[in-house]
Design an enzyme around this catalytic site. Sequence first.
Site, PDB file in Angstrom:
ATOM      1  N   CYS A 116       0.836  -1.203   0.000  1.00 22.03           N
ATOM      2  CA  CYS A 116       0.000   0.000   0.000  1.00 22.03           C
ATOM      3  C   CYS A 116       0.872   1.255   0.000  1.00 22.03           C
ATOM      4  O   CYS A 116       1.557   1.533   0.989  1.00 22.03           O
ATOM      5  CB  CYS A 116      -0.907  -0.053   1.228  1.00 22.03           C
ATOM      6  SG  CYS A 116      -1.755   1.467   1.625  1.00 22.03           S
ATOM      7  N   CYS A 130      -0.041   3.932   2.533  1.00 20.99           N
ATOM      8  CA  CYS A 130       0.385   3.604   3.899  1.00 20.99           C
ATOM      9  C   CYS A 130       1.887   3.831   4.081  1.00 20.99           C
ATOM     10  O   CYS A 130       2.317   4.431   5.053  1.00 20.99           O
ATOM     11  CB  CYS A 130       0.100   2.138   4.226  1.00 20.99           C
ATOM     12  SG  CYS A 130      -1.549   1.589   3.834  1.00 20.99           S
ATOM     13  N   ASP A 131       2.677   3.313   3.162  1.00 25.63           N
ATOM     14  CA  ASP A 131       4.121   3.191   3.404  1.00 25.63           C
ATOM     15  C   ASP A 131       4.994   4.021   2.478  1.00 25.63           C
ATOM     16  O   ASP A 131       6.221   4.017   2.631  1.00 25.63           O
ATOM     17  CB  ASP A 131       4.530   1.712   3.245  1.00 25.63           C
ATOM     18  CG  ASP A 131       3.813   0.822   4.243  1.00 25.63           C
ATOM     19  OD1 ASP A 131       3.379   1.338   5.290  1.00 25.63           O
ATOM     20  OD2 ASP A 131       3.676  -0.388   3.977  1.00 25.63           O
TER      21      ASP A 131
HETATM   22  C1  LIG Z   1       0.921  -4.384   5.967  1.00 24.98           C
HETATM   23  C2  LIG Z   1      -0.196  -3.370   5.974  1.00 24.98           C
HETATM   24  C3  LIG Z   1       0.064  -2.069   6.350  1.00 24.98           C
HETATM   25  C4  LIG Z   1      -0.954  -1.112   6.363  1.00 24.98           C
HETATM   26  N1  LIG Z   1      -0.658   0.157   6.761  1.00 24.98           N
HETATM   27  C5  LIG Z   1      -1.646   1.080   6.850  1.00 24.98           C
HETATM   28  C6  LIG Z   1      -1.367   2.393   7.318  1.00 24.98           C
HETATM   29  O1  LIG Z   1      -0.224   2.750   7.614  1.00 24.98           O
HETATM   30  N2  LIG Z   1      -2.420   3.257   7.412  1.00 24.98           N
HETATM   31  C7  LIG Z   1      -3.702   2.900   7.069  1.00 24.98           C
HETATM   32  O2  LIG Z   1      -4.616   3.711   7.213  1.00 24.98           O
HETATM   33  N3  LIG Z   1      -3.978   1.672   6.620  1.00 24.98           N
HETATM   34  C8  LIG Z   1      -2.984   0.755   6.490  1.00 24.98           C
HETATM   35  N4  LIG Z   1      -3.258  -0.503   6.021  1.00 24.98           N
HETATM   36  C9  LIG Z   1      -4.641  -0.797   5.592  1.00 24.98           C
HETATM   37  C10 LIG Z   1      -5.509  -1.008   6.845  1.00 24.98           C
HETATM   38  O3  LIG Z   1      -4.884  -1.935   7.701  1.00 24.98           O
HETATM   39  C11 LIG Z   1      -6.894  -1.495   6.430  1.00 24.98           C
HETATM   40  O4  LIG Z   1      -7.466  -0.590   5.522  1.00 24.98           O
HETATM   41  C12 LIG Z   1      -7.797  -1.596   7.680  1.00 24.98           C
HETATM   42  O5  LIG Z   1      -7.226  -2.439   8.649  1.00 24.98           O
HETATM   43  C13 LIG Z   1      -9.172  -2.140   7.278  1.00 24.98           C
HETATM   44  O6  LIG Z   1      -9.914  -2.328   8.436  1.00 24.98           O
HETATM   45  P1  LIG Z   1     -11.146  -3.354   8.479  1.00 24.98           P
HETATM   46  O7  LIG Z   1     -11.599  -3.343   9.881  1.00 24.98           O
HETATM   47  O8  LIG Z   1     -12.088  -3.008   7.407  1.00 24.98           O
HETATM   48  O9  LIG Z   1     -10.540  -4.751   8.062  1.00 24.98           O
HETATM   49  P2  LIG Z   1      -9.330  -5.600   8.680  1.00 24.98           P
HETATM   50  O10 LIG Z   1      -8.320  -4.720   9.325  1.00 24.98           O
HETATM   51  O11 LIG Z   1      -8.895  -6.495   7.577  1.00 24.98           O
HETATM   52  O12 LIG Z   1     -10.020  -6.441   9.837  1.00 24.98           O
HETATM   53  C14 LIG Z   1     -10.857  -7.504   9.557  1.00 24.98           C
HETATM   54  C15 LIG Z   1     -10.840  -8.442  10.742  1.00 24.98           C
HETATM   55  O13 LIG Z   1     -11.828  -9.447  10.526  1.00 24.98           O
HETATM   56  C16 LIG Z   1     -11.307 -10.673  10.978  1.00 24.98           C
HETATM   57  N5  LIG Z   1     -12.013 -11.748  10.290  1.00 24.98           N
HETATM   58  C17 LIG Z   1     -12.055 -12.006   8.955  1.00 24.98           C
HETATM   59  N6  LIG Z   1     -12.798 -13.091   8.696  1.00 24.98           N
HETATM   60  C18 LIG Z   1     -13.238 -13.527   9.904  1.00 24.98           C
HETATM   61  C19 LIG Z   1     -14.035 -14.637  10.318  1.00 24.98           C
HETATM   62  N7  LIG Z   1     -14.531 -15.521   9.441  1.00 24.98           N
HETATM   63  N8  LIG Z   1     -14.279 -14.812  11.641  1.00 24.98           N
HETATM   64  C20 LIG Z   1     -13.790 -13.925  12.559  1.00 24.98           C
HETATM   65  N9  LIG Z   1     -13.006 -12.868  12.219  1.00 24.98           N
HETATM   66  C21 LIG Z   1     -12.751 -12.680  10.916  1.00 24.98           C
HETATM   67  C22 LIG Z   1      -9.838 -10.612  10.627  1.00 24.98           C
HETATM   68  O14 LIG Z   1      -9.076 -11.514  11.434  1.00 24.98           O
HETATM   69  C23 LIG Z   1      -9.521  -9.154  10.932  1.00 24.98           C
HETATM   70  O15 LIG Z   1      -9.074  -8.972  12.242  1.00 24.98           O
HETATM   71  C24 LIG Z   1      -2.267  -1.468   5.981  1.00 24.98           C
HETATM   72  C25 LIG Z   1      -2.546  -2.794   5.585  1.00 24.98           C
HETATM   73  C26 LIG Z   1      -1.526  -3.727   5.583  1.00 24.98           C
HETATM   74  C27 LIG Z   1      -1.825  -5.145   5.168  1.00 24.98           C
END
Ligand SMILES: Cc1cc2nc3c(=O)[nH]c(=O)nc-3n(C[C@H](O)[C@H](O)[C@H](O)COP(=O)(O)OP(=O)(O)OC[C@H]3O[C@@H](n4cnc5c(N)ncnc54)[C@H](O)[C@@H]3O)c2cc1C
Length: 307
Positions: free
Chosen positions: A134, A137-138
Amino acid sequence: MEPHWDVLIAGGGPAGYSAALYCARAGLRTLVLEQLSAGGQIALTTQVDNYPGFPEGIDGFELGQRMRQGAERFGARTQLAEVTALELNRPLKTVHTSAGVFQGRAVIVATGANPRRLGLPKEQALTGRGVSYCAACDGMFYRGKTVAVVGGGSTAAADALLLSRLCKKVILIHRRDTLRAASIEHQALLEAPNVEFRWNTTVIQFLGSDRLLGLRLRDLLSGAEAELPCDGVFLCIGRVPATALLQGQLELDSAGYLIADETTRTSIPGVFAAGDVRTKALRQAVTAAADGAVAAHYAEEYLRGAQ
Ligand SMILES: Cc1cc2nc3c(=O)[nH]c(=O)nc-3n(C[C@H](O)[C@H](O)[C@H](O)COP(=O)(O)OP(=O)(O)OC[C@H]3O[C@@H](n4cnc5c(N)ncnc54)[C@H](O)[C@@H]3O)c2cc1C
């Protein structure tokens, strides 16, 4: 854990815990179902610099823990369990998990979308140490440096363009001989003086052990292999939304994202989609958290109407 709740939230990332915080503060009995640990994908990164309120940045794992604590301060609870099936069509919705069956009057799906990986050795170990998914992000970590971008879609083009404004040099690696990206980005990339293209090329190895030092590339036409020294690589080859369990129940787009607009409402009343899992333009922690708040707002409104 008590089986009956006002709101069940599948996923404990930024969207899930933001939704939990707003639901709990609205007096709704709220349970977060999370299969791993709080924070979701943000917990995978050691430095988050673009989440407001942390002028020095914050470790992603710590941010996730704080999100959970914030929601639990107002009474939201967490069950560490994998959601294995959902029955959403009745007013009382049933969620099957590895820790038992739970029922809720509303469900917020916040299961996220995982970046597609190349699947090469050392990819996981070097993530955050030169391998990134991303640019928003980085990208700042690579200011003035040389980076590669892998991919040929609109995200790869947009990320390469963003990086071209920060980095000394950007090398875009694509397995075909042209980008799928919209022509406006394509033209801007062609005109950028510090962007190079490696067409018909694929990455076959990450070089370096503690930190990425470069890539081994293969020319798909000639089969020739070569090393490309670089400080970072951005893998922009798509994401896989965690929606397999919802197929056939909720409307998904062609890439598998849950179709929901800014209200986060899905095709089933009382079911909301928040964060990376839904159709949206920008997938970041702050937009996921915003979605969580909106989902809680509409869940509360739905439950008031359902009483
Ligand atoms: C390496 C990396 C670095 C990043 N750095 C940044 C940054 O610096 N700044 C920024 O703003 N964004 C960053 N992002 C993007 C950011 O992390 C995501 O946009 C954000 O976390 C999305 O949030 P979410 O809650 O929608 O989903 P997610 O963070 O993906 O959370 C979804 C959760 O649902 C859980 N889950 C899924 N399926 C199931 C199931 N069947 N049963 C139970 N639990 C389940 C998962 O375990 C997870 O914990 C980064 C992403 C990555 C991969």
